[in-house]
Enzyme design. Structure first.
Site, PDB file in Angstrom:
ATOM      1  N   THR A   1      36.564  44.751  44.487  1.00 52.71           N
ATOM      2  CA  THR A   1      37.765  44.001  44.099  1.00 52.71           C
ATOM      3  C   THR A   1      37.393  42.540  43.858  1.00 52.71           C
ATOM      4  O   THR A   1      36.471  42.009  44.484  1.00 52.71           O
ATOM      5  CB  THR A   1      38.857  44.091  45.180  1.00 52.71           C
ATOM      6  OG1 THR A   1      38.353  43.558  46.416  1.00 52.71           O
ATOM      7  CG2 THR A   1      39.308  45.523  45.402  1.00 52.71           C
ATOM      8  N   GLY A   2      38.118  41.906  42.935  1.00 48.05           N
ATOM      9  CA  GLY A   2      37.814  40.508  42.615  1.00 48.05           C
ATOM     10  C   GLY A   2      36.389  40.362  42.126  1.00 48.05           C
ATOM     11  O   GLY A   2      35.687  39.420  42.486  1.00 48.05           O
TER      12      GLY A   2
ATOM     13  N   GLY B   1      31.988  34.861  41.111  1.00 45.45           N
ATOM     14  CA  GLY B   1      31.528  34.537  42.458  1.00 45.45           C
ATOM     15  C   GLY B   1      30.782  35.655  43.167  1.00 45.45           C
ATOM     16  O   GLY B   1      29.951  36.367  42.574  1.00 45.45           O
ATOM     17  N   ILE B   2      31.096  35.827  44.441  1.00 47.40           N
ATOM     18  CA  ILE B   2      30.392  36.800  45.275  1.00 47.40           C
ATOM     19  C   ILE B   2      30.604  38.224  44.751  1.00 47.40           C
ATOM     20  O   ILE B   2      29.670  39.023  44.685  1.00 47.40           O
ATOM     21  CB  ILE B   2      30.872  36.659  46.743  1.00 47.40           C
ATOM     22  CG1 ILE B   2      30.433  35.291  47.308  1.00 47.40           C
ATOM     23  CG2 ILE B   2      30.349  37.799  47.600  1.00 47.40           C
ATOM     24  CD1 ILE B   2      31.044  34.936  48.662  1.00 47.40           C
ATOM     25  N   GLY B   3      31.826  38.541  44.337  1.00 45.26           N
ATOM     26  CA  GLY B   3      32.130  39.878  43.826  1.00 45.26           C
ATOM     27  C   GLY B   3      31.294  40.235  42.607  1.00 45.26           C
ATOM     28  O   GLY B   3      30.789  41.362  42.490  1.00 45.26           O
TER      29      GLY B   3
ATOM     30  N   SER C   1      34.370  36.180  56.425  1.00 45.50           N
ATOM     31  CA  SER C   1      33.832  34.811  56.278  1.00 45.50           C
ATOM     32  C   SER C   1      33.401  34.319  57.638  1.00 45.50           C
ATOM     33  O   SER C   1      33.944  34.740  58.669  1.00 45.50           O
ATOM     34  CB  SER C   1      34.912  33.880  55.739  1.00 45.50           C
ATOM     35  OG  SER C   1      34.499  32.533  55.851  1.00 45.50           O
TER      36      SER C   1
ATOM     37  N   THR D   1      35.144  39.734  39.138  1.00 44.73           N
ATOM     38  CA  THR D   1      34.889  39.047  37.864  1.00 44.73           C
ATOM     39  C   THR D   1      34.144  37.731  38.028  1.00 44.73           C
ATOM     40  O   THR D   1      33.745  37.124  37.035  1.00 44.73           O
ATOM     41  CB  THR D   1      36.219  38.764  37.131  1.00 44.73           C
ATOM     42  OG1 THR D   1      37.064  37.999  38.013  1.00 44.73           O
ATOM     43  CG2 THR D   1      36.907  40.035  36.700  1.00 44.73           C
TER      44      THR D   1
ATOM     45  N   TYR E   1      43.705  30.700  56.418  1.00 45.73           N
ATOM     46  CA  TYR E   1      42.603  31.469  55.815  1.00 45.73           C
ATOM     47  C   TYR E   1      41.762  32.122  56.912  1.00 45.73           C
ATOM     48  O   TYR E   1      41.471  33.327  56.863  1.00 45.73           O
ATOM     49  CB  TYR E   1      41.741  30.525  54.967  1.00 45.73           C
ATOM     50  CG  TYR E   1      40.448  31.140  54.475  1.00 45.73           C
ATOM     51  CD1 TYR E   1      40.452  32.142  53.509  1.00 45.73           C
ATOM     52  CD2 TYR E   1      39.213  30.707  54.968  1.00 45.73           C
ATOM     53  CE1 TYR E   1      39.262  32.697  53.049  1.00 45.73           C
ATOM     54  CE2 TYR E   1      38.016  31.254  54.516  1.00 45.73           C
ATOM     55  CZ  TYR E   1      38.049  32.258  53.553  1.00 45.73           C
ATOM     56  OH  TYR E   1      36.870  32.808  53.104  1.00 45.73           O
TER      57      TYR E   1
HETATM   58  P1  NAP Z   1      36.267  33.366  43.733  1.00 44.01           P
HETATM   59  O1  NAP Z   1      35.093  33.049  42.890  1.00 44.01           O
HETATM   60  O2  NAP Z   1      37.129  32.218  44.174  1.00 44.01           O
HETATM   61  O3  NAP Z   1      37.228  34.444  43.045  1.00 44.01           O
HETATM   62  C1  NAP Z   1      36.791  35.715  42.674  1.00 44.01           C
HETATM   63  C2  NAP Z   1      37.882  36.420  41.890  1.00 44.01           C
HETATM   64  O4  NAP Z   1      39.080  36.592  42.645  1.00 44.01           O
HETATM   65  C3  NAP Z   1      38.352  35.617  40.692  1.00 44.01           C
HETATM   66  O5  NAP Z   1      37.459  35.800  39.626  1.00 44.01           O
HETATM   67  C4  NAP Z   1      39.723  36.190  40.406  1.00 44.01           C
HETATM   68  O6  NAP Z   1      39.613  37.272  39.505  1.00 44.01           O
HETATM   69  C5  NAP Z   1      40.188  36.750  41.744  1.00 44.01           C
HETATM   70  N1  NAP Z   1      41.342  35.975  42.222  1.00 44.01           N
HETATM   71  C6  NAP Z   1      41.395  34.653  42.444  1.00 44.01           C
HETATM   72  N2  NAP Z   1      42.629  34.304  42.885  1.00 44.01           N
HETATM   73  C7  NAP Z   1      43.344  35.443  42.959  1.00 44.01           C
HETATM   74  C8  NAP Z   1      44.680  35.760  43.343  1.00 44.01           C
HETATM   75  N3  NAP Z   1      45.538  34.806  43.747  1.00 44.01           N
HETATM   76  N4  NAP Z   1      45.099  37.044  43.293  1.00 44.01           N
HETATM   77  C9  NAP Z   1      44.255  38.016  42.888  1.00 44.01           C
HETATM   78  N5  NAP Z   1      42.984  37.778  42.495  1.00 44.01           N
HETATM   79  C10 NAP Z   1      42.537  36.511  42.532  1.00 44.01           C
HETATM   80  O7  NAP Z   1      35.788  34.166  45.032  1.00 44.01           O
HETATM   81  P2  NAP Z   1      34.554  33.909  45.992  1.00 44.01           P
HETATM   82  O8  NAP Z   1      34.476  32.460  46.379  1.00 44.01           O
HETATM   83  O9  NAP Z   1      33.365  34.549  45.427  1.00 44.01           O
HETATM   84  O10 NAP Z   1      35.024  34.688  47.313  1.00 44.01           O
HETATM   85  C11 NAP Z   1      34.944  36.110  47.386  1.00 44.01           C
HETATM   86  C12 NAP Z   1      35.183  36.547  48.823  1.00 44.01           C
HETATM   87  O11 NAP Z   1      34.210  35.930  49.672  1.00 44.01           O
HETATM   88  C13 NAP Z   1      36.545  36.153  49.379  1.00 44.01           C
HETATM   89  O12 NAP Z   1      37.038  37.181  50.196  1.00 44.01           O
HETATM   90  C14 NAP Z   1      36.240  34.934  50.224  1.00 44.01           C
HETATM   91  O13 NAP Z   1      37.159  34.766  51.279  1.00 44.01           O
HETATM   92  C15 NAP Z   1      34.867  35.279  50.743  1.00 44.01           C
HETATM   93  N6  NAP Z   1      34.089  34.108  51.114  1.00 44.01           N
HETATM   94  C16 NAP Z   1      33.793  33.160  50.184  1.00 44.01           C
HETATM   95  C17 NAP Z   1      33.071  32.046  50.567  1.00 44.01           C
HETATM   96  C18 NAP Z   1      32.714  30.972  49.572  1.00 44.01           C
HETATM   97  O14 NAP Z   1      32.271  29.908  50.028  1.00 44.01           O
HETATM   98  N7  NAP Z   1      32.818  31.200  48.286  1.00 44.01           N
HETATM   99  C19 NAP Z   1      32.652  31.905  51.901  1.00 44.01           C
HETATM  100  C20 NAP Z   1      32.970  32.897  52.827  1.00 44.01           C
HETATM  101  C21 NAP Z   1      33.683  33.998  52.408  1.00 44.01           C
HETATM  102  P3  NAP Z   1      40.596  37.456  38.243  1.00 44.01           P
HETATM  103  O15 NAP Z   1      41.110  36.104  37.856  1.00 44.01           O
HETATM  104  O16 NAP Z   1      39.691  38.057  37.227  1.00 44.01           O
HETATM  105  O17 NAP Z   1      41.645  38.392  38.738  1.00 44.01           O
END
Ligand code: NAP
Length: 263
Positions: free
Chosen positions: A13-14, A18-20, A140, A16, A153
């Protein structure tokens, strides 16, 4: 090491950005059939093209918001049976506790917690029936080391740890595992906005903002730099693989040593 992922179907899920996106790339590169979800067709297509250019070609996108009831239903209908579920979708923001409204709490809970709950409820019974499966929650370090400016969060990320541990207990005696992975601050699409929102000078160069973040807000980090999304994806690929069969109900860290505990 061959991760033995050829022929497995993984849903992220998600996926598109970052981490996903990096998890999808890692699993596709290991031979899995990969399904990513996203809310925007163009973004989905561009992520698919990006992965096809660098990893495996067996990847499709499902246009759905995994945080909604309707989105979860679309995903379940499109992909009724999968081997690996990565509950990656999650959003974050820096906000003073007194400014976090009920609506903020509910929204974060829906996106970060209920997305994974609904999809796990859909797929776990089928995995148990087939006696093989992997469910991975992307939690996280904030779920253990609670940042005072992100209490809402952090609460959702702690909740994911409970859910994963509880679900793992439902897999007793099977070849299904449920684990959590805890990234630290990781370079991603969403993180730059977050880092700027809590910097002393939001318009400063990002390198300077990152340095300030590790000197102040995350001074406990041993790594003292952003984690790369690929570093998180490497751990996820292992825990998704049949090779990780003895790891169940665990909370696995990829956070640069920020959490100052041994267990
Ligand atoms: P991200 O780049 O911020 O977002 C990834 C995708 O999530 C976006 O491309 C978007 O896809 C979708 N998204 C964003 N807002 C949304 C919303 N309101 N509703 C539905 N979809 C939404 O994510 P990330 O930073 O890689 O984080 C991924 C996971 O890792 C999360 O669970 C986060 O809590 C966890 N995490 C991240 C970090 C960090 O520093 N980055 C650290 C610890 C944990 P679409 O626009 O294509 O739908």
């Amino acid at each position: 090491m061959d991760l033995q992922l050829t022929g497995k179907t993984a849903l992220i899920t998600g996926g598109t950005a970052g981490i996903g996106l990096e998890i999808a790339r890692a699993l596709a590169g290991e031979g899995s059939r990969v399904v990513i979800t996203g809310r925007d067709r163009k973004k989905l297509d561009s992520a698919i093209a990006d992965i096809k250019a660098s990893a495996g070609a067996d990847i499709i996108g499902v246009l759905a918001d995994a945080s909604s009831v309707e989105g979860a239903a679309i995903i379940a209908k499109t992909e009724p049976s999968i081997d690996i579920l990565v509950n990656n979708l999650g959003i974050y923001e820096s906000k003073a506790f007194g400014d976090i409204t009920d609506a903020d709490w509910s929204h974060l809970f829906d996106v970060n917690v209920m997305s994974g709950v609904r999809l796990s409820r859909t797929y776990l019974p089928d995995m148990l029936e087939r006696n093989w499966g992997r469910i991975i929650f992307i939690s996280s370090e904030s779920g253990l080391a609670i940042p005072p400016d992100m209490i809402h969060y952090a609460t959702t990320k702690t909740a994911q740890l409970s859910i994963a541990r509880g679900l793992a207990q439902l897999t007793r005696g099977t070849n299904v595992t449920v684990n959590s992975v805890l990234p630290g601050p990781t370079r991603s699409e969403g993180i730059e906005t977050f880092l700027r929102s809590q910097a002393s000078d939001p318009s400063a160069p990002i390198k300077q903002i990152e340095a300030e973040f590790f000197a102040t807000a995350r001074s406990a980090s041993i790594l003292q730099r952003m984690v790369e999304a690929e570093e998180v994806a490497n751990l996820v690929a292992y825990i998704a693989s049949p090779r990780s069969s003895a790891t169940n109900g665990a909370a696995l860290h990829a956070e640069g040593g920020l959490v100052n505990t041994i267990a």
